[in-house]
Design a protein around this motif. Structure first.
Motif, short mmCIF file in Angstrom:
data_model
loop_
_atom_site.label_atom_id
_atom_site.label_comp_id
_atom_site.label_asym_id
_atom_site.label_seq_id
_atom_site.Cartn_x
_atom_site.Cartn_y
_atom_site.Cartn_z
N ARG A 173 54.17 -70.72 -89.53
CA ARG A 173 53.86 -70.41 -88.20
C ARG A 173 54.71 -71.48 -87.40
NH1 ARG A 173 47.66 -70.39 -88.23
NH2 ARG A 173 47.19 -68.07 -88.89
N HIS A 174 55.06 -72.68 -87.62
CA HIS A 174 55.80 -73.77 -87.24
C HIS A 174 57.18 -73.12 -86.98
CE1 HIS A 174 56.88 -78.06 -86.38
NE2 HIS A 174 58.18 -77.54 -86.80
N GLU A 175 57.90 -72.94 -88.04
CA GLU A 175 59.19 -72.58 -88.17
C GLU A 175 59.43 -71.24 -87.66
OE1 GLU A 175 61.22 -74.75 -89.38
OE2 GLU A 175 59.55 -75.79 -90.21
N LEU A 176 58.39 -70.20 -87.52
CA LEU A 176 58.59 -68.90 -86.81
C LEU A 176 58.72 -69.21 -85.43
CD1 LEU A 176 56.73 -66.57 -88.89
CD2 LEU A 176 59.03 -66.44 -88.57
N CYS A 177 58.03 -70.35 -84.80
CA CYS A 177 57.94 -70.76 -83.39
C CYS A 177 59.58 -71.13 -83.04
CB CYS A 177 57.10 -71.87 -83.02
SG CYS A 177 55.50 -71.49 -83.03
N TYR A 231 63.40 -74.39 -77.86
CA TYR A 231 62.87 -74.08 -79.52
C TYR A 231 62.83 -75.39 -80.25
CZ TYR A 231 67.86 -74.74 -80.92
OH TYR A 231 69.02 -74.99 -81.29
N ARG A 232 63.32 -76.37 -79.50
CA ARG A 232 63.09 -77.91 -80.24
C ARG A 232 62.07 -78.45 -79.97
NH1 ARG A 232 68.46 -78.03 -77.84
NH2 ARG A 232 69.92 -78.06 -79.79
N HIS A 288 53.84 -75.17 -76.41
CA HIS A 288 52.94 -74.17 -76.04
C HIS A 288 52.67 -73.17 -77.13
CE1 HIS A 288 51.98 -76.10 -72.25
NE2 HIS A 288 53.31 -76.07 -71.83
N LEU A 289 53.87 -72.50 -77.41
CA LEU A 289 53.78 -71.45 -78.64
C LEU A 289 52.98 -71.95 -79.81
CD1 LEU A 289 54.24 -68.62 -79.10
CD2 LEU A 289 56.50 -69.35 -79.91
N LEU A 290 53.34 -73.19 -80.45
CA LEU A 290 52.77 -73.56 -81.64
C LEU A 290 51.50 -73.74 -81.29
CD1 LEU A 290 53.80 -74.87 -84.39
CD2 LEU A 290 53.53 -77.20 -83.37
N LYS A 291 50.86 -74.33 -80.20
CA LYS A 291 49.59 -74.49 -80.18
C LYS A 291 48.75 -73.10 -80.04
CE LYS A 291 46.18 -77.15 -77.37
NZ LYS A 291 46.03 -78.28 -76.08
N LYS A 292 49.34 -72.00 -79.35
CA LYS A 292 48.76 -70.77 -79.33
C LYS A 292 48.53 -70.02 -80.70
CE LYS A 292 50.14 -66.25 -77.18
NZ LYS A 292 51.13 -65.58 -76.63
#
Length: 146
Positions: free
Chosen positions: A63-67, A78-79, A87-91
């Motif tokens: 998931r981290h890499e896909l973010c 994306y950094r 935000h996306l990583l937390k989501k």
């Protein structure tokens, strides 16, 4: 199921977006769970972390890499330091940092000066016959770890 197929399924299930590139195992990775390459869009993953921590932790690494991957292709931040990424990583529930492998943990050697009681911590062993305290030039002794 191979790695690329697994990453594609995680992308569809957790992001609702397709993963259109390849994912490969990289045996040279040590302290990181994976890497995203913006130049060609592929992802590298650490097979040792998958073996040591299992599929649940590995899915969070994916998931981290896909973010990184999805934000890059959406022209968003994306950094690691970008708010869009955070935000996306937390989501999606990805890991912020890769777990530390048992093999990668560093053990320290502790030394004590007999004169001034200065304590030194070193990753490598020190020859106490050759080296001495940098503060008072006293004799060093190795402290026992308990």
């Amino acid at each position: 199921m191979n790695l690329t197929e697994y990453v594609k399924s995680v992308s569809e299930e957790d992001f609702g977006k397709p993963f259109r590139h390849t994912a490969v195992w990289n045996s040279r990775l040590r302290s990181t769970g994976g890497r995203f390459f913006p130049k060609d869009g592929h992802l590298d993953f650490n097979h040792k972390l998958y073996q040591e921590f299992g599929i649940e932790v590995f899915r969070k690494i994916v998931r981290h890499e896909l973010c990184h991957y999805h934000l890059y292709y959406e022209n968003k931040g994306y950094r690691h330091s970008d708010l869009d990424f955070k935000h996306l990583l937390k989501k999606v529930g990805g890991l912020r940092y890769a777990p530390q492998s048992q093999q990668e943990r560093v053990t320290f050697h502790h030394y004590l000066c007999q004169n001034c009681r200065q304590v030194y911590q070193r990753k490598r062993r020190v020859d106490t016959r050759k080296y001495f305290c940098g503060k008072c030039r006293g004799k060093l002794i190795e402290k026992n770890q308990s």
